[in-house]
Scaffold this active site. Structure first.
Site, PDB file in Angstrom:
ATOM      1  N   GLY A  33     -26.537  79.017 -29.742  1.00 25.01           N
ATOM      2  CA  GLY A  33     -26.628  77.541 -29.106  1.00 25.01           C
ATOM      3  C   GLY A  33     -26.621  76.923 -27.827  1.00 25.01           C
ATOM      4  N   CYS A  34     -25.663  77.757 -26.972  1.00 30.04           N
ATOM      5  CA  CYS A  34     -25.265  77.083 -25.769  1.00 30.04           C
ATOM      6  C   CYS A  34     -26.632  77.501 -24.709  1.00 30.04           C
ATOM      7  CB  CYS A  34     -24.200  77.968 -25.171  1.00 30.04           C
ATOM      8  SG  CYS A  34     -22.655  77.183 -26.103  1.00 30.04           S
ATOM      9  N   THR A  35     -26.866  78.845 -24.680  1.00 29.40           N
ATOM     10  CA  THR A  35     -28.280  79.239 -24.195  1.00 29.40           C
ATOM     11  C   THR A  35     -29.520  78.651 -24.581  1.00 29.40           C
ATOM     12  OG1 THR A  35     -26.841  81.589 -24.041  1.00 29.40           O
ATOM     13  CG2 THR A  35     -29.419  81.305 -23.909  1.00 29.40           C
ATOM     14  N   ALA A  38     -29.159  75.652 -22.547  1.00 28.89           N
ATOM     15  CA  ALA A  38     -29.336  75.370 -21.146  1.00 28.89           C
ATOM     16  C   ALA A  38     -30.894  75.965 -20.775  1.00 28.89           C
ATOM     17  CB  ALA A  38     -28.287  76.166 -20.497  1.00 28.89           C
TER      18      ALA A  38
END
Length: 143
Positions: A33-35, A38
């Site tokens: 999710g964070c990738t 970003a």
């Protein structure tokens, strides 16, 4: 806020006086999710710049992890490190979470849009990643 950032040096909201700032909080570098989040903000970085905004991602990961994350995914946004969690706590995004019945402390994925005068103009809490960067860009453009 004055925190260490990717590539060395520090970043502070004061560095962007008279600019809009998208300050997004995320749990951990290089997780799915964070990738996605970003990469999505990076894809729209030029559009944010044209709208007079800078994007800063913030997590408790160390700068070294941010640098690897940026290199691996070709990210084009600022990543700030809050290892002591003081800024995370100040923004109220360091929360008790639960997964598989286990309680732990972690970052609630959230985004704060700060206007050019330094005031918080909009807050998104418990962010769902899909389409979020575009939604934030539209809010930036409407300021």
């Amino acid at each position: 806020m004055n925190l260490p950032r990717d590539g060395g040096g520090n970043v502070s909201l004061a560095d962007f006086a008279d600019k809009k700032v998208v300050l997004y909080f995320y749990p951990k570098d290089d997780t799915s999710g964070c990738t996605t989040e970003a990469v999505d903000f990076t894809a729209l970085a030029d559009d944010f710049a044209k709208a007079g905004a800078v994007v800063i991602g913030l997590s408790p990961d160390p700068v070294k992890a941010h640098d690897k994350f940026i290199a691996k995914h070709g990210l084009g946004i600022i990543l700030a490190s809050d290892e002591d969690k003081s800024v995370l706590q100040a923004y109220g995004v360091w929360k008790e979470k639960s997964m598989y019945g286990r309680q732990y402390m972690g970052v609630e994925r959230s985004t704060f849009l700060i206007d050019a005068s330094g005031k918080i103009a909009r807050i998104w809490r418990k962010v769902k990643v899909k389409g979020h960067a575009q939604e934030v860009l539209e809010a930036v453009r409407s300021l």
